[in-house]
Design a protein around this motif. Structure first.
Motif, short mmCIF file in Angstrom:
data_model
loop_
_atom_site.label_atom_id
_atom_site.label_comp_id
_atom_site.label_asym_id
_atom_site.label_seq_id
_atom_site.Cartn_x
_atom_site.Cartn_y
_atom_site.Cartn_z
N GLN A 1 0.83 -1.12 0.05
CA GLN A 1 -0.12 -0.05 -0.01
C GLN A 1 0.79 1.19 -0.04
N ARG A 2 1.91 1.24 0.97
CA ARG A 2 2.78 2.21 0.85
C ARG A 2 3.41 2.52 -0.66
N ILE A 3 3.86 1.36 -1.52
CA ILE A 3 4.44 1.82 -3.00
C ILE A 3 3.25 2.29 -3.75
N ALA A 4 2.01 1.91 -3.38
CA ALA A 4 0.71 2.49 -4.32
C ALA A 4 0.41 3.93 -3.79
N ILE A 5 0.71 4.40 -2.54
CA ILE A 5 0.68 5.82 -2.36
C ILE A 5 1.78 6.33 -2.86
N ALA A 6 2.94 5.96 -2.96
CA ALA A 6 4.13 6.63 -3.41
C ALA A 6 4.00 7.05 -4.93
N ARG A 7 3.15 6.10 -5.49
CA ARG A 7 2.78 6.32 -7.01
C ARG A 7 1.90 7.35 -7.17
N GLY A 8 1.07 7.76 -6.22
CA GLY A 8 0.19 9.09 -6.48
C GLY A 8 1.05 9.96 -6.22
N PHE A 9 1.97 10.17 -5.29
CA PHE A 9 2.65 11.43 -4.84
C PHE A 9 3.92 11.56 -6.11
N TYR A 10 4.21 10.48 -6.51
CA TYR A 10 5.14 10.84 -7.46
C TYR A 10 4.65 11.63 -8.74
N ARG A 11 3.29 11.08 -9.17
CA ARG A 11 2.84 11.94 -10.26
C ARG A 11 2.58 13.39 -9.99
N ASP A 12 3.03 14.09 -10.65
CA ASP A 12 3.04 15.57 -10.27
C ASP A 12 1.83 16.17 -10.96
N ALA A 13 0.71 15.74 -10.07
CA ALA A 13 -0.62 16.06 -10.50
C ALA A 13 -1.38 17.30 -9.94
N ALA A 14 -2.17 17.89 -10.46
CA ALA A 14 -3.06 19.08 -9.92
C ALA A 14 -4.01 18.35 -8.80
N LEU A 15 -4.49 17.16 -8.85
CA LEU A 15 -5.46 16.54 -8.19
C LEU A 15 -4.82 15.59 -7.55
N LEU A 16 -4.85 15.10 -6.50
CA LEU A 16 -4.72 13.61 -5.85
C LEU A 16 -5.68 13.26 -5.47
N ILE A 17 -6.20 12.04 -5.94
CA ILE A 17 -7.28 11.19 -5.33
C ILE A 17 -6.82 9.86 -4.47
N CYS A 18 -7.24 9.81 -3.06
CA CYS A 18 -6.74 9.01 -2.39
C CYS A 18 -7.92 8.00 -1.99
N ASP A 19 -8.08 6.76 -2.37
CA ASP A 19 -9.28 6.03 -1.91
C ASP A 19 -8.94 4.85 -1.25
#
Ligand SMILES: Nc1ncnc2c1ncn2[C@@H]1O[C@H](COP(=O)(O)OP(=O)(O)OP(=O)(O)O)[C@@H](O)[C@H]1O
Ligand SMILES: [Mg+2]
Length: 661
Positions: A536-554
């Motif tokens: 799960q931590r790896i999957a979260i890092a995936r979200g943070f790595y993407r320099d996106a305007a909106l971060l959706i954490c489900d």
């Protein structure tokens, strides 16, 4: 067009009623066996030209040079066969002339040389054609695989929720794909057969038209055996379809890593092996019956074929006697009939093979055509890099085939830099709403806008580049740790380290044998296995790595321990470096600090506001929050009893300050 599936016939392979594997039946797999079993030759010949034309197009696309060479050389070989037989007639004619032997040999020599040259050429052509058709195989495989994967990775996500689509995809992939090269090879064999028969027919027509019925007479018994054997094979495959399907599923369960632990802990081994034995015994009985029947058919075909050849010899004798043909022509006729007989057998055999493979291949084609038709319903308006306000207005959505809407009249707003939370009970529509905001599903009603741009007008790829989603059911990609975080984007060491730190994945990566280069799959040499929370931590890092305007954490913390969960929510709260966050979670203590909370119930927003506002409303949120808080407030007492006093969790569900990571 795709065929309607028939119900399995009563004589089909069936496991005993008490076996639990009766649930493992899936009719999709056997879609064409019924049709093949009932195949009539006339129907086959009607449908074949279209199949062959489709295959020819694929082969042409795969390699024009190899396709053209194979076809040309096979055609030339056929023409040479005809000329070879005619030259043989001349040799025999010269040899059977009156006169001294040396003179007859001399007269026969030019034709003899021609026969030799033709035989040499035919052999060379045959070798080159077989080389080019072998080369064609991997090229065809590549073209068809690529086309399928282009289609499956492009279609709307909603297509995967449509049962018909998924069935068609399975059929196209399971058999359609693997049959493509076979259908090319068998189509070439059909061509060789047709050319061979045409060569024999034209030679006999030139020699003496009365010989033509003899070819048919001599060739038919073996051709019948080929067709009959093929039909028996189809019927058997129909009978075996369910059996095989069950066996495959059982085999998967017995070799798959995911079921390995439960198989052992529930001591399922004996049960599964017994089910396997039952199915294997039935399959063997059906296969042996087929082998016996095929042997009888082949022997009958051979015997009747030999008898027919005897009759042909008698007929030739009578024609010789009646001076309808000279002896040299009779000799050539025997050779032509023999060659035609074997070509006819080959033709019938490959026609059946081509038809069978072609039917499965047509599944593949139908699927690709359908998937390629699916339009990208989005426009081509360039979306803003960022947004000031993202708005969902009156959004409604029902999953394909769904009876009730997953979302009804949902309206919400997210301002830049805010942390907005979605809460609600299981199945209330949180993940669905997140996917709509991320542009993965298109709402049936209402719209989502980035400032004044409706997102349906922005090309999907553009939109998805600007949104990072940490999925509730994230994928454990069998790739390196780095690839699992960068997800196809260029690797930047500094950003990678920051994303890993934000997700609490630094230590996970440090502990890997090859750090970021470790494959996160034990099937690879040196691969590593991660725990659920580490993944799960790896999957979260995936979200943070993407320099996106909106971060959706489900549900980003479902598998995290209390300390990591707290650290992550702190990061989300403080982080995000101006990033906008949409947070979905059942841990209500973690959403207290959100700028706004939307409460979903049965697909509708029933409450919204800050934590304090919602608590004052005494509605669903207040009820759920109080329920959770009271459960936690009991915890210290129990822990004290077990000597684990003051462990980690305070009354609001946060880890205790002393243990925060
Ligand atoms: N792929 C799908 N196809 C059909 N129906 C679906 C699909 N995914 C979800 N649903 C249905 O849509 C409704 C909302 O599901 P959703 O996953 O959005 O709920 P959720 O609020 O995220 O639940 P949870 O808290 O369990 O994650 C549910 O009734 C569910 O059965
Ligand atoms: Mg969900």
């Amino acid at each position: 067009m795709l065929l309607r599936r028939r119900k399995p016939s009563p004589q089909q392979c069936s496991a005993p009623a008490e076996s639990a594997d009766h649930q493992l039946v899936d009719g999709a797999w056997e879609s064409y066996d019924a049709e093949l079993a009932a195949a009539r030759f006339s129907g086959m010949t009607r449908r074949l030209p279209r199949l062959v034309a489709q295959v020819a197009r694929v082969a042409w696309k795969a390699s024009r040079r190899d396709t053209a060479t194979t076809l040309t050389l096979d055609l030339l070989s056929g023409v040479l066969t005809a000329f070879g037989l005619l030259a043989t007639a001349q040799v025999l004619h010269a040899l059977f002339e009156e006169g001294p032997t040396p003179a007859r040999l001399r007269a026969a020599l030019p034709a003899l040389l021609l026969v030799g040259a033709i035989a040499g050429l035919r052999m060379a052509f045959g070798l080159i054609a077989s080389w080019t058709s072998t080369r064609l195989r991997p090229q065809v495989e590549r073209v068809v695989e690529r086309r399928l994967f282009e289609a499956t990775t492009r279609v709307d996500l909603a297509a995967f929720d449509t049962p018909g689509f998924y069935d068609a995809l399975q059929r196209a992939r399971d058999r359609g794909l693997s049959e493509a090269p076979r259908v090319v090879q068998t189509a070439v064999s059909v061509l060789i057969g047709v050319v061979g028969v045409a060569a024999a027919v034209s030679v006999l027509a030139v020699l003496q038209p009365l010989l033509l019925p003899l070819l048919l007479f001599a060739g038919l018994p073996e051709a019948w055996a080929a067709v009959h054997n093929a039909r028996m094979r189809y019927r058997t495959s129909y009978e075996l379809a369910v059996c095989r399907r069950r066996k495959w599923i059982l085999a998967d369960l017995m070799v798959d890593r995911r079921s390995a632990a439960e198989l052992r802990s529930f001591t399922m081994r004996g049960f599964l092996l017994a089910a396997y034995d039952r199915l294997a015994t039935q399959e063997r009985a059906i296969q042996l019956r087929l082998a016996r029947r095929q042997m009888i058919t082949t022997t009958t075909g051979d015997l009747v074929g030999s008898l027919a050849m005897g009759v042909v010899f008698v007929a030739l004798g009578l024609m010789l006697d009646a001076r309808l043909l000279p002896l040299s022509v009779a000799g050539t006729a025997v050779l032509a009939i023999r060659a035609g007989q074997s070509s006819l057998y080959g033709l019938m055999y490959s026609l059946n093979q081509c038809y069978e493979s072609g039917l499965y291949f047509s599944d593949y084609l139908a699927f690709c055509e359908e998937a390629e038709k699916t339009p990208d319903r989005r426009g081509d308006r360039p979306g803003p890099q960022d947004f000031t306000t993202m708005t969902a207005s009156q959004v409604g959505f029902t999953y394909p085939g769904g009876l009730t809407p997953a979302l009804r009249g949902v309206s919400m707003e997210i301002h830049r830099g805010e942390t907005v939370a979605l809460v609600g009970e299981n199945g209330s529509g949180k993940s669905t709403l997140a996917k709509i905001l991320a542009g993965l599903y298109e709402p049936d009603e209402g719209e989502v806008r980035w400032d004044d741009v409706p997102i349906r007008e922005v090309p999907s790829e553009d939109l998805r580049e600007r949104i990072a989603v940490i999925m509730q059911d994230f994928t454990r990609w069998p790739m390196t740790a780095q690839d699992n975080i960068t997800m196809g984007r260029e690797a930047d060491g500094e950003r990678l380290a920051k994303a890993a730190a934000a997700a609490g994945a630094e230590q996970v990566i440090k502990d890997l044998p090859n750090s970021y280069d470790t494959h996160l799959d034990r099937r690879f040499r040196g691969g590593a296995e991660l725990s659920g929370g580490q993944w799960q931590r790896i999957a979260i890092a995936r979200g943070f790595y993407r320099d996106a305007a909106l971060l959706i954490c489900d549900e980003p913390t479902a598998s995290l321990d209390a300390r990591s969960e707290h650290a992550l929510f702190e990061t989300i709260r403080t982080n995000a470096e101006g990033r906008t966050v949409l947070l979905i979670t059942h841990r209500l203590a973690s959403v207290r600090a959100a700028d706004r909370i939307y409460v979903l119930d049965h697909g509708q927003v029933v409450e919204q506001g800050t934590h304090q506002q919602l608590m004052r409303q005494h509605g669903l949120y207040a009820e759920l929050y109080t329920l959770q808080a009271s459960a936690y407030s009991d915890a210290p007492t129990e822990c004290e009893a077990s000597g684990e006093a003051q462990r980690r969790v305070s009354a609001d569900g946060q880890p205790s300050p002393g243990r925060r990571g």
